[in-house]
Design a protein around this motif. Structure first.
Motif, mmCIF file in Angstrom:
data_model
loop_
_atom_site.group_PDB
_atom_site.id
_atom_site.type_symbol
_atom_site.label_atom_id
_atom_site.label_comp_id
_atom_site.label_asym_id
_atom_site.label_seq_id
_atom_site.Cartn_x
_atom_site.Cartn_y
_atom_site.Cartn_z
ATOM 1 N N SER A 196 -1.343 92.498 -59.893
ATOM 2 C CA SER A 196 -0.559 93.736 -59.918
ATOM 3 C C SER A 196 -0.020 93.965 -61.324
ATOM 4 O O SER A 196 0.558 93.049 -61.937
ATOM 5 N N LYS A 199 3.848 93.013 -63.162
ATOM 6 C CA LYS A 199 4.579 92.016 -62.394
ATOM 7 C C LYS A 199 4.391 90.641 -63.031
ATOM 8 O O LYS A 199 3.335 90.339 -63.592
ATOM 9 N N ASP A 230 4.507 88.911 -51.444
ATOM 10 C CA ASP A 230 4.418 90.095 -52.301
ATOM 11 C C ASP A 230 4.377 91.372 -51.457
ATOM 12 O O ASP A 230 5.046 92.366 -51.780
ATOM 13 N N GLN A 232 5.601 91.760 -48.430
ATOM 14 C CA GLN A 232 6.918 91.951 -47.837
ATOM 15 C C GLN A 232 7.896 92.534 -48.843
ATOM 16 O O GLN A 232 8.715 93.399 -48.517
ATOM 17 N N SER A 233 7.797 92.049 -50.093
ATOM 18 C CA SER A 233 8.657 92.564 -51.139
ATOM 19 C C SER A 233 8.417 94.048 -51.392
ATOM 20 O O SER A 233 9.354 94.824 -51.577
ATOM 21 N N ARG A 234 7.157 94.448 -51.369
ATOM 22 C CA ARG A 234 6.831 95.860 -51.572
ATOM 23 C C ARG A 234 7.393 96.722 -50.432
ATOM 24 O O ARG A 234 7.882 97.834 -50.671
ATOM 25 N N GLN A 236 10.024 96.123 -48.649
ATOM 26 C CA GLN A 236 11.456 96.202 -48.771
ATOM 27 C C GLN A 236 11.876 97.175 -49.873
ATOM 28 O O GLN A 236 12.948 97.785 -49.796
ATOM 29 N N GLN A 237 11.027 97.288 -50.899
ATOM 30 C CA GLN A 237 11.339 98.185 -52.001
ATOM 31 C C GLN A 237 10.989 99.630 -51.704
ATOM 32 O O GLN A 237 11.449 100.542 -52.367
ATOM 33 N N ALA A 238 10.136 99.840 -50.695
ATOM 34 C CA ALA A 238 9.691 101.206 -50.388
ATOM 35 C C ALA A 238 10.806 102.029 -49.734
ATOM 36 O O ALA A 238 11.711 101.505 -49.099
#
Length: 238
Positions: A196, A199, A230, A232-234, A236-238
């Motif tokens: 990505s 990152k 990664d 899951q992190s995306r 949460q950021q959405a």
């Protein structure tokens, strides 16, 4: 004065005979190297639906002549293809080599006795029943190593067992590069394309020999865990 009688004793004379209790298979592959057998087991797990039956044997279990005779009677006699990868040359398993050579010639079994190290032993080709160019090709799959080469090796052996299956030629695994479970060994440019942009990257380094032996399950698990984190992190950021 008492004189002690002496005699030459081989390893075959001081080990206990065993019966492996293995059932017959169309393709039998024997090796002293655990990495060979582990890699072939991983490759077979992927190709099992397309392949004839395969049996793998650790040669350390066939050191005693009686053990060899039992295995030949119960398994080798029924095989269509037998491959032996022999560390140390003919003399390390002389009885087994002689017995398999006689069996293969008597029953029309495709036999490939291959060296287990980089140096070749011409005596191994002499006891094999496959032609020299085919022995060289089979040896290349082992020496190049890796899951895909071992998959192709099994498919090639399947053809000698009477199954019409496509197989690829051996390919060279890069000396250095990147790795993904899907792409296996890739060059560094190919690896960069999977990352990505923008990152941080934490490199995980492992030995090339691990890949050649197809012993990559821990790496695959780590790859999948990091990919899931990664994702899951995306979310949460959405």
């Amino acid at each position: 004065m008492h004189l002690l009688s002496t005699s030459s004793t081989s390893l075959d004379d001081i080990v206990e005979p065993v019966d492996l209790g293995q059932s017959p298979g169309d393709i039998c592959i024997l090796s002293f190297a655990d990495s060979d057998l582990a890699g072939l087991a991983a490759a077979w797990a992927i190709e099992r639906g397309a392949l004839p039956s395969v049996r793998l044997v650790q040669l350390r279990d066939l050191k005693h002549p009686i053990s060899v005779d039992l295995w030949i009677e119960h398994v080798a006699c029924h095989a269509k293809v037998i491959v032996v990868r022999l560390l140390g040359g003919t003399d390390w398993w002389r009885y087994g080599v002689d017995r398999l050579a006689a069996l293969a010639r008597g029953r029309g079994i495709a036999l490939a006795v291959l060296p287990g190290e980089d140096r070749d032993d011409p005596r191994l080709a002499d006891v094999s029943t496959l032609p020299p160019d085919e022995l060289a090709a089979l040896l290349r799959y082992f020496r190049e190593g890796g899951r895909d080469n071992l998959r192709a090796l099994l498919r090639r052996l399947a053809n000698h067992a009477g199954a019409a299956i496509d197989c690829t030629e051996p390919w060279t695994v890069p000396r250095t590069g990147g790795y993904t479970p899907a792409g296996q060994a890739v060059d560094l440019d190919g690896l960069v394309e999977t990352l990505s942009r923008g990152k941080p990257v934490i490199p995980v380094v492992f030995y090339r020999s691990t890949l050649l032996a197809a012993d990559v399950a821990p790496g695959d698990a780590l790859f999948d865990a990091l990919a899931a984190a990664d994702k899951q992190s995306r979310l949460q950021q959405a």
